[in-house]
Scaffold this active site. Structure first.
Site, PDB file in Angstrom:
ATOM      1  N   ASP A   1       0.928  -0.902   0.021  1.00 47.09           N
ATOM      2  CA  ASP A   1      -0.087  -0.403  -0.137  1.00 47.09           C
ATOM      3  C   ASP A   1       1.066   1.660   0.032  1.00 47.09           C
ATOM      4  O   ASP A   1      -0.209   2.569  -0.247  1.00 47.09           O
ATOM      5  CB  ASP A   1      -0.764   0.168   0.924  1.00 47.09           C
ATOM      6  CG  ASP A   1      -1.871  -1.080   1.263  1.00 47.09           C
ATOM      7  OD1 ASP A   1      -2.180  -1.518   0.052  1.00 47.09           O
ATOM      8  OD2 ASP A   1      -2.551  -1.640   2.036  1.00 47.09           O
TER       9      ASP A   1
HETATM   10  C1  BGC Z   1       0.348   1.301   6.239  1.00 42.89           C
HETATM   11  C2  BGC Z   1      -0.573  -0.062   5.309  1.00 42.89           C
HETATM   12  C3  BGC Z   1      -1.691  -0.066   5.719  1.00 42.89           C
HETATM   13  C4  BGC Z   1      -2.203   1.415   5.048  1.00 42.89           C
HETATM   14  C5  BGC Z   1      -3.812   1.467   4.622  1.00 42.89           C
HETATM   15  C6  BGC Z   1      -0.122   2.564   6.101  1.00 42.89           C
HETATM   16  O1  BGC Z   1      -0.042   3.818   6.797  1.00 42.89           O
HETATM   17  O2  BGC Z   1       2.176   1.147   6.995  1.00 42.89           O
HETATM   18  O3  BGC Z   1       0.332  -1.118   6.257  1.00 42.89           O
HETATM   19  O4  BGC Z   1      -1.825  -0.814   4.900  1.00 42.89           O
HETATM   20  O5  BGC Z   1      -1.782   2.047   5.711  1.00 42.89           O
HETATM   21  O6  BGC Z   1      -4.238   1.626   5.881  1.00 42.89           O
HETATM   22  C1  NOJ Z   2      -1.358  -4.053   5.202  1.00 44.60           C
HETATM   23  C2  NOJ Z   2      -3.384  -4.254   4.524  1.00 44.60           C
HETATM   24  O1  NOJ Z   2      -3.912  -4.811   5.012  1.00 44.60           O
HETATM   25  C3  NOJ Z   2      -2.644  -5.336   3.127  1.00 44.60           C
HETATM   26  O2  NOJ Z   2      -3.512  -4.691   2.051  1.00 44.60           O
HETATM   27  C4  NOJ Z   2      -1.350  -4.712   2.323  1.00 44.60           C
HETATM   28  O3  NOJ Z   2      -1.434  -5.185   1.708  1.00 44.60           O
HETATM   29  C5  NOJ Z   2      -0.273  -4.925   3.425  1.00 44.60           C
HETATM   30  N1  NOJ Z   2      -0.701  -3.524   4.341  1.00 44.60           N
HETATM   31  C6  NOJ Z   2       0.915  -3.949   2.993  1.00 44.60           C
HETATM   32  O4  NOJ Z   2       1.352  -2.597   2.639  1.00 44.60           O
END
Ligand code: BGC
Ligand code: NOJ
Length: 880
Positions: free
Chosen positions: A509
């Site tokens: 993400d």
């Molecule tokens: C986090 C991710 C998460 C995303 C969406 C980011 O700040 O590092 O792991 O999936 O937010 O909530």
């Molecule tokens: C947490 C999210 O729930 C997942 O969908 C995502 O792939 C990982 N973060 C990595 O960013």
């Protein structure tokens, strides 16, 4: 089949060393009780609150080892029953409390919120329940909190014992603080919420009915099966305005005030006055329920709510034996769920995780996605599109019917161009645009979950289910159409190298190659992207390879030869692109940024190598023939692997790169900036399995397995019985410290790794459209080295037919076969693997029970093994 020991209500202290509160003296906070499928916490001051979940259908409670946590129905944002303050200090007090007032003063048997020194403390987190026992000055209180399967009531079963030599008066004050149902408004909009709270009290039961008069038909009920001597419903009266939970006014004074809340903060609290002879005990239960009046008449009289359902619930659980029966039902429920998969291996940590805790965590991620935990507030994120598809992989063997519905729900949030809502709210099942979108990997995960579901169940019919696209009201398209739309989207959205465009980000993400954010008030996730950018993702390319192979396999099974051939063509084309533009010399590139520069390449100063592209390119079949797949994994080993797990990339970003986004915003060693992101570790585990390197897979598996690190609770800090999303990496200030436990894709993928990859039990399409299917994938070296023993022991194959075999279940459309050695046999088989080189299996069982065991299980004899290809290749996931 491993059976948990019978669960009784008492005697938990029998083998338990007494807990003494000596700060800093102990690094041991608890241990597994495998026979009872419990984790036993022996002191309350755990490094962090250690959580359990109550409920597994629609009604859920978070319950920590000191009784903290909140309760909700289906959706932690829209139907929150009790309040919880995240980010509070001290952590984890508020929503639930239990006070005791006796001759030692005011104390709490779950330790918080009073934190008076206890003579004994124990918390047993079990499957859907927690039993927390505290003792002080001759009073012992054992509380079991649980939600019976299929019901919307949280029960606290209390046993109060007088262990002193004199007759004593013991007062018990159970307490909850209500949330006014919509959790975001509840914690932000006090100019409104302080005026709307409403309750009714009838026969000593508290009915919380805020907004019922207008648009709601539901209410919350707080009741006791023992008639209380007093009650309160106003927080100001029970706790006080200037007091804290630790010195709440009413229990300190030993008397509730009978307050009725009008606005402000409604609560439920009771006063129970017990008189107990020496050695005597009394048991009763507290009920916290969610009740929907549906079509019933709304009112009995103006302002008087119809409470007929609430009264019925109290009456039901006040009947002798009703609470015990509900608990027994819960126990049987979990016995059945876990009975679908049980394995014996020589590694006790593998066994306890795979057979119990890993599957248990999969239930939580299936139900809650990433919405409600001690790190997810229940308000931020609903059900994730890619998350839920992956969560299904570890859940569908338990309740395939629910998995089926989930797949259809997810597909209904896909848009007609192939993109998806990244999240949806479980209550409405509608996509939620507020948290951002345009993740160009989302749609491909639907192919993985659907294929896995059909392999598990044989239910081909799901492909014909008609589901609309979210942007075309009233449209109807088959699930198969959705899968094709997903493939088409990736094929269409490609960049200068022919690789898939990344959109806002892919699975990572935080790899935001198109948002160029410099504004501190922006969320990276919703910042938006520059239009027309050509940033590409090698990881999506790998995932596409995997997905096309999966779908081609499905088409083969369906007899759709032309479609399978077309997909194999797409696979081969993309593979070429990956092996050229995606190859960096020793590993796969991660991406190309908007300016066309490589990300995750030797030419980069930071972030030279990433996990995700190595995993998915290998799993998708890239570099299989020319050794690059193996080389990519060896590069992971060399550059990213540590004994705490594999870091996401290296070197970490020391400075912010606006062309890379959030990934470079985290301090080095945390989260996506070189943290150990357990979820993507598992893909590498699987890839090693595919390479036939079971030893390495097992070593990696153990590196992030919480049960394998019982000696480091003070560093690790999170629960030792479930996976955490992230463990701080070697570049961080606190290497080895875990965060964000419970709701992580690690749960499902680890189950895939251990069951399919390491232990080799891999569902595959039924041979024929009906009947049973089973296909053993046994450890290759074990077969080679121990074929004789396998023959001697015989492998018993049987259908998953609970009525016949005492466990498992018969499935709807296709019935899934299952293989296991007889109990004695399995033990012996386990003994064959002292230093296991466990890899995915090789050969379909000749004369396998696919059809035969529809009528009766049978013991295979030597001739059944005649066709074993003992030196054969892994059938999974081989080239097309
Ligand atoms: C986090 C991710 C998460 C995303 C969406 C980011 O700040 O590092 O792991 O999936 O937010 O909530
Ligand atoms: C947490 C999210 O729930 C997942 O969908 C995502 O792939 C990982 N973060 C990595 O960013």
């Amino acid at each position: 089949m491993c059976q948990a020991g019978a669960i009784g209500w008492s005697g938990h202290f029998a083998n338990n060393a007494q807990w003494r509160m000596i700060p800093g003296m102990s690094t041991s906070y608890g241990h597994f009780d495998d026979a009872r499928r419990e984790y036993v916490i022996t002191r309350p001051d755990t490094p962090m609150p250690w959580l359990n979940y109550l409920g597994s259908d629609e009604y859920f409670g978070l319950c920590t080892n000191t009784g903290g946590g909140y309760t909700f129905w289906r959706d932690a944002k829209l139907r929150r029953i009790t309040r919880y303050r995240y980010n509070n200090s001290p952590l984890d007090t508020g929503a639930r409390a239990l006070y005791i007032k006796d001759d030692s003063g005011l104390w709490a048997p779950m330790w918080k919120p009073v934190r008076a020194k206890l003579d004994r403390y124990e918390c047993r987190h079990g499957m859907g329940y927690s039993t927390i026992t505290g003792a002080k000055g001759g009073t012992e209180v054992e509380t079991t909190l649980f939600i019976p399967p299929g019901e919307n009531v949280e029960i606290w079963r209390l046993t109060v014992r007088n262990t002193a030599k004199t007759r004593r008066r013991i007062q018990v004050f159970p307490y909850v603080e209500f949330c006014l149902f919509e959790a975001l408004n509840d914690m932000t909009n006090y100019q409104r919420t302080y005026s709307i709270g409403e309750v009714e009290v009838e026969d000593g039961a508290v009915y919380h009915k805020t907004e019922y008069r207008e648009r709601r038909s539901h209410y919350a009920l707080f009741a006791s099966t023992r008639k209380p001597q007093g009650f309160d419903t106003s927080r100001d009266a029970f706790v006080g305005v200037h007091e804290g939970m630790h010195d709440a006014k009413a229990p300190s004074a030993g008397a509730c005030t009978g307050s009725v809340a009008h606005g402000w903060n409604p609560v439920g609290a009771f006063q129970h006055d017990l008189e107990l002879a020496p050695g005597a005990e009394e048991t009763f239960s507290i009920l916290l329920a969610y009740i929907d009046n549906g079509d019933l008449p709304k009112f009995d009289a103006p302002f008087v709510m119809n409470k007929v359902k609430g009264r019925a619930l109290i009456a039901k659980y006040s009947r002798k034996g009703a609470v015990d029966a509900a608990f027994a039902k819960l126990h049987a429920h979990w016995g059945g769920l876990l009975g679908t998969f049980q394995a014996d291996s020589p590694d006790s940590e593998v066994n306890r995780m795979a057979n119990v805790w890993n599957q248990y965590q999969c239930m939580a991620t299936f139900n809650l996605s990433r919405s409600a935990s001690l790190y997810e507030t229940g308000i931020g994120r609903g059900m994730g599109y890619r998350d839920s598809n992956q969560d299904l992989l570890g859940f569908m063997h338990m309740i395939p019917e629910r998995a089926r519905q989930r797949i259809l729900d997810i597909a209904a949030t896909q848009l007609s161009d192939g993109t998806c809502y990244h999240q949806y709210q479980p209550l409405t099942k509608k996509g939620n645009a507020e948290i951002g979108g345009d993740f160009y990997d989302d749609h491909l995960w639907l192919i993985l979950s659907t294929c896995a579901y059909i392999k598990e169940t044989g239910d081909r019919g799901i492909l014909d289910e008609q589901i609309g696209y979210a942007d075309k009201a009233g449209s109807k398209h088959t699930l198969l159409h959705h899968l094709e739309t997903s493939i088409a989207y990736t094929l269409k959205q490609r960049g200068p190298h022919g690789l898939p465009l990344i959109g806002h980000a892919d699975w990572n993400d935080c790899l935001n190659l198109n948002c160029f954010s410099t504004e501190p008030n922006q969320s990276f996730q919703t910042a938006g992207d520059v239009k027309g950018s050509k940033a590409e993702s090698v990881m999506i390319a790998g995932l596409f390879l995997y997905a096309t192979r999966e779908l081609a396999g499905l088409y083969d099974w369906m007899g759709k030869k032309a479609a399978a051939k077309r997909l194999r063509g797409n696979w081969a084309d993309m593979k070429k692109v990956v092996e050229t533009a995606g190859w960096d010399g020793e590993w796969f590139v991660r991406a190309y940024d908007a300016a066309g520069k490589p990300v995750g390449s030797k030419v980069c100063k930071e972030g030279k190598i990433f996990i995700e592209s190595q995993a998915w390119c290998v799993l998708g079949g890239a570099g299989a023939e020319d050794g690059r797949a193996r080389q990519a994994l060896e590069s992971v080993h060399k550059h990213l692997y540590t004994s705490d797990g594999i870091v996401l990339q290296t070197p970490p970003y020391a400075t912010y790169h606006k062309e890379l986004g959030e990934v470079s915003s985290y301090p080095p060693g945390y989260k996506e900036n070189a943290g150990i992101f357990s979820h993507n570790n598992t893909w590498i585990h699987l890839a090693w399995c595919e390479q036939g390197e079971g030893d390495r897979a097992l070593e990696y598996y153990r590196s992030i397995c919480p049960a394998a690190h019982q000696d480091r609770h003070d560093t690790y800090r999170a629960e030792p019985y479930v996976y955490a999303q992230m463990i701080a990496g070697r570049d961080s200030a606190n290497p080895g410290e875990a965060k964000n436990s419970w709701l992580t894709g690690t749960a499902a993928w680890t189950f895939v790794v251990v069951s399919q990859g390491i232990l080799g039990i891999r569902p595959d399409y039924p041979q024929g459209l009906e009947g049973l299917h089973g296909q053993a994938h046994l450890p290759r070296r074990d077969l080679r080295d121990h074929g004789e023993e396998y023959r001697r022991l015989g492998l018993r194959h049987h259908a998953r037919d609970g009525r016949r075999q005492g466990h498992g279940r018969r499935r709807g459309a296709g019935v899934q076969g299952r293989h296991e050695a007889p109990r004695r046999g399995r033990a012996a088989l386990a003994g064959l693997r002292p230093s296991p080189r466990l890899i995915m299996g090789v050969a379909p069982l000749a004369g396998c029970c696919c059809r035969g065991c529809a009528t009766a299980p049978r013991v295979l004899t030597g001739s059944d093994f005649a066709d074993f290809d003992l030196a054969g290749q892994s059938r999974y996931p081989q080239g097309l």
